[in-house]
Design an enzyme around this catalytic site. Structure first.
Site, short mmCIF file in Angstrom:
data_model
loop_
_atom_site.label_atom_id
_atom_site.label_comp_id
_atom_site.label_asym_id
_atom_site.label_seq_id
_atom_site.Cartn_x
_atom_site.Cartn_y
_atom_site.Cartn_z
CG HIS A 170 -152.82 -27.43 85.19
ND1 HIS A 170 -153.20 -27.28 83.89
CD2 HIS A 170 -152.38 -28.71 85.32
CE1 HIS A 170 -153.01 -28.42 83.25
NE2 HIS A 170 -152.50 -29.30 84.08
CG ASP B 171 -148.53 -34.14 89.13
OD1 ASP B 171 -148.90 -35.30 88.95
OD2 ASP B 171 -148.09 -33.41 88.23
N1 CMC Z 1 -145.81 -21.47 93.42
C1 CMC Z 1 -145.69 -20.15 93.50
N2 CMC Z 1 -145.97 -19.30 92.48
C2 CMC Z 1 -146.40 -19.83 91.32
C3 CMC Z 1 -146.56 -21.23 91.18
C4 CMC Z 1 -146.24 -22.06 92.28
N3 CMC Z 1 -146.38 -23.37 92.19
N4 CMC Z 1 -147.00 -21.49 89.93
C5 CMC Z 1 -147.12 -20.30 89.31
N5 CMC Z 1 -146.77 -19.30 90.15
C6 CMC Z 1 -146.87 -17.86 89.88
C7 CMC Z 1 -145.76 -17.39 88.95
O1 CMC Z 1 -144.62 -16.98 89.68
C8 CMC Z 1 -146.44 -16.28 88.23
O2 CMC Z 1 -146.51 -15.17 89.09
P1 CMC Z 1 -146.44 -13.65 88.51
O3 CMC Z 1 -147.63 -13.50 87.62
O4 CMC Z 1 -146.48 -12.78 89.71
O5 CMC Z 1 -145.14 -13.57 87.75
C9 CMC Z 1 -147.88 -16.77 88.04
O6 CMC Z 1 -148.07 -17.66 89.15
C10 CMC Z 1 -148.12 -17.49 86.73
O7 CMC Z 1 -147.17 -18.57 86.61
P2 CMC Z 1 -146.61 -19.13 85.23
O8 CMC Z 1 -145.26 -19.71 85.47
O9 CMC Z 1 -146.70 -18.05 84.18
O10 CMC Z 1 -147.66 -20.24 84.89
P3 CMC Z 1 -147.50 -21.39 83.81
O11 CMC Z 1 -148.85 -21.64 83.27
O12 CMC Z 1 -146.42 -21.06 82.82
O13 CMC Z 1 -146.96 -22.61 84.66
C11 CMC Z 1 -146.89 -24.55 86.04
C12 CMC Z 1 -147.76 -23.67 85.11
C13 CMC Z 1 -147.71 -25.81 86.39
C14 CMC Z 1 -145.60 -24.99 85.31
C15 CMC Z 1 -146.53 -23.75 87.32
O14 CMC Z 1 -147.71 -23.39 87.98
C16 CMC Z 1 -145.59 -24.52 88.25
O15 CMC Z 1 -144.37 -24.44 88.10
N6 CMC Z 1 -146.15 -25.28 89.24
C17 CMC Z 1 -145.36 -26.12 90.14
C18 CMC Z 1 -144.99 -27.41 89.42
C19 CMC Z 1 -146.19 -28.35 89.27
O16 CMC Z 1 -146.93 -28.59 90.20
N7 CMC Z 1 -146.33 -28.91 88.05
C20 CMC Z 1 -147.40 -29.88 87.76
C21 CMC Z 1 -148.29 -29.40 86.67
S1 CMC Z 1 -149.80 -30.34 86.56
C22 CMC Z 1 -149.43 -31.91 86.02
C23 CMC Z 1 -148.83 -32.02 84.67
O17 CMC Z 1 -149.28 -31.36 83.73
O18 CMC Z 1 -147.91 -32.85 84.53
#
Ligand code: CMC
Length: 393
Positions: A269, A327
């Site tokens: 998140h 989710d």
């Molecule tokens: N699986 C594997 N690795 C992950 C995941 C995941 N679900 N989420 C983040 N990472 C890793 C990412 O690769 C990065 O690694 P590194 O630092 O080595 O490069 C690190 O964790 C930080 O990730 P980020 O993309 O910079 O984090 P963010 O805050 O930009 O993204 C997120 C948040 C929710 C978009 C992301 O965690 C994600 O894509 N999750 C899966 C989709 C999901 O479940 N979304 C629902 C969000 S909650 C409900 C809502 O708000 O609607």
């Protein structure tokens, strides 16, 4: 050119003042109007939370009755709107239909509505909350080829929602109390979440004084994205793809591999770096529901529970604070309730509509109200002279 601060993804920029929702990502705290989400999820109802978000206070008994009555009066959609559905392909994604039909409501409430008038604004808010479940249920009925079911006065909001989705003319539908409670709680947990992408979209569109139904449609479009509300559906796709629990390790490895775009859906998140407090509540609801419905031994639920367990112990996920989010569990709950996967994000939209319209109302009443207009850091060419096409190499 460098006078603006670059903040991709708005990680450090507050775009507005708001008194609706307090969120502390580090501590895992979420409160609406000062009430902790844990208390609301346990003791309140979705409609009461809608009232709270809109009005700032919990309703008295009398205020609640009046609120319900107001919503009931607004819970009809124009007959002509039903025809919009038939313009969609038989297999259209319900979120695409929702974007269209909610936007189309703007044509019924535009000239006659004055968004400068506080009474008209509140009426609009009531219309949005009252009509969203109808529009949502109609999406499902259209996909099934079943006749649309209309709301009934004597049913509660959530009973109506379930009834409009599942009732068919020859078979009366009686939702179970477990299903009603689970869905009500799920809607509470989705009702508002501060300035997330879809809410910010509603605010930005609204700041241009756009029609509020069109603003909600823009919010729905944003919510559809799989990094936002589309994640609950993506969770079930992922669980189907993993199939057997014995394949989990392979998928965990894929999620950790930086050359592989695969991510564990329903994990991580942007703001909750400790734990998503909604996930804590819904996790329990999910486990209770699965036990009650005796689904624990079905492979998909077994895979989900194993995945949760393994990811919570894996260093990669612990280091990056990637916990299951709301989710992850909402997808599983909705699946267990027999709601088709393509409707998951639609139900998220029904719940979030309360937050969208409350934030819109608050913005319209804000003394600092002005059109949203982000700036940029320009990275293109310096000035250069135009070259006629026959002289370009
Ligand atoms: N699986 C594997 N690795 C992950 C995941 C995941 N679900 N989420 C983040 N990472 C890793 C990412 O690769 C990065 O690694 P590194 O630092 O080595 O490069 C690190 O964790 C930080 O990730 P980020 O993309 O910079 O984090 P963010 O805050 O930009 O993204 C997120 C948040 C929710 C978009 C992301 O965690 C994600 O894509 N999750 C899966 C989709 C999901 O479940 N979304 C629902 C969000 S909650 C409900 C809502 O708000 O609607």
């Amino acid at each position: 050119l460098g006078m603006f601060t670059l903040d991709p993804g708005y990680v450090n920029t507050a775009a507005c003042r708001s008194a609706i929702t307090y969120l502390d990502g580090e501590q895992g705290v979420l409160m609406h109007r000062g009430y902790p989400i844990e208390q609301l999820a346990e003791h309140s109802s979705y409609l009461e939370v809608c009232y709270l978000l809109l009005n700032g206070e919990l309703p008295t008994q009398q205020e609640m009755e009046t609120f319900k009555d107001n919503l009931n009066r607004r819970s009809l959609v124009h007959e002509h709107l039903d025809r919009f559905y038939t313009g969609y392909r038989y297999d259209a994604h319900p979120m695409s239909i929702m974007v269209g039909v909610t936007g189309a409501l703007s044509s019924y409430y535009h000239e006659a509505m004055d968004i400068q008038d506080p009474e008209d604004r509140l009426l609009t808010a009531h219309r949005v909350i009252a009509k969203m479940p109808i529009l949502a249920a109609h999406c499902y009925k259209y996909a099934m080829g079943h006749p649309f079911v209309h709301p009934r006065y004597e049913l509660t909001y959530v009973e109506n929602l379930l009834n409009m989705i599942f009732a068919v003319p020859h078979r009366p539908y009686q939702p179970s109390p477990v299903a009603i409670r689970a869905l009500d709680q799920l809607l509470i947990l989705h009702a508002d979440h501060e300035q997330n992408a879809s809410t910010s979209t509603v605010r930005l569109a609204g700041s241009a004084e756009a029609n509020p139904f069109a603003c909600i449609s823009a919010g729905i479009a944003t919510l559809w994205g799989r990094a936002h509300g589309g994640a609950n559906e993506a969770v079930i796709h992922m669980l189907n793809e993993i199939g057997d629990p014995k394949n989990i390790d392979q998928y965990i490895a894929k999620a950790k591999d930086k050359d592989d775009p695969f991510r564990l859906m329903g994990f991580g998140h942007r703001v909750y770096k400790n734990y998503d407090p909604r996930a804590k509540i819904i996790r329990k609801a999910c486990h209770d529901l699965l036990n009650e419905m005796d689904t624990v031994n079905q492979p998909m639920f077994e895979t989900a529970m194993r995945l949760e367990e393994i990811a919570l112990q894996d260093e990669y996920f612990i280091e990056r604070k990637l916990y299951p989010n709301v989710d992850f569990y909402s997808g599983i709950i909705l699946q267990a309730l027999g709601i088709p996967m393509s409707m998951f994000t639609v139900l998220f939209a029904v719940g979030r509509s309360a937050g969208w319209i409350s934030q819109w109302l608050e913005m319209m009443e804000d003394a600092d109200f002005r059109i949203g207009r982000p700036r940029q850091l320009y990275t293109g060419s310096q000035q250069r002279d135009y070259v006629p096409i026959d002289k370009r190499g």
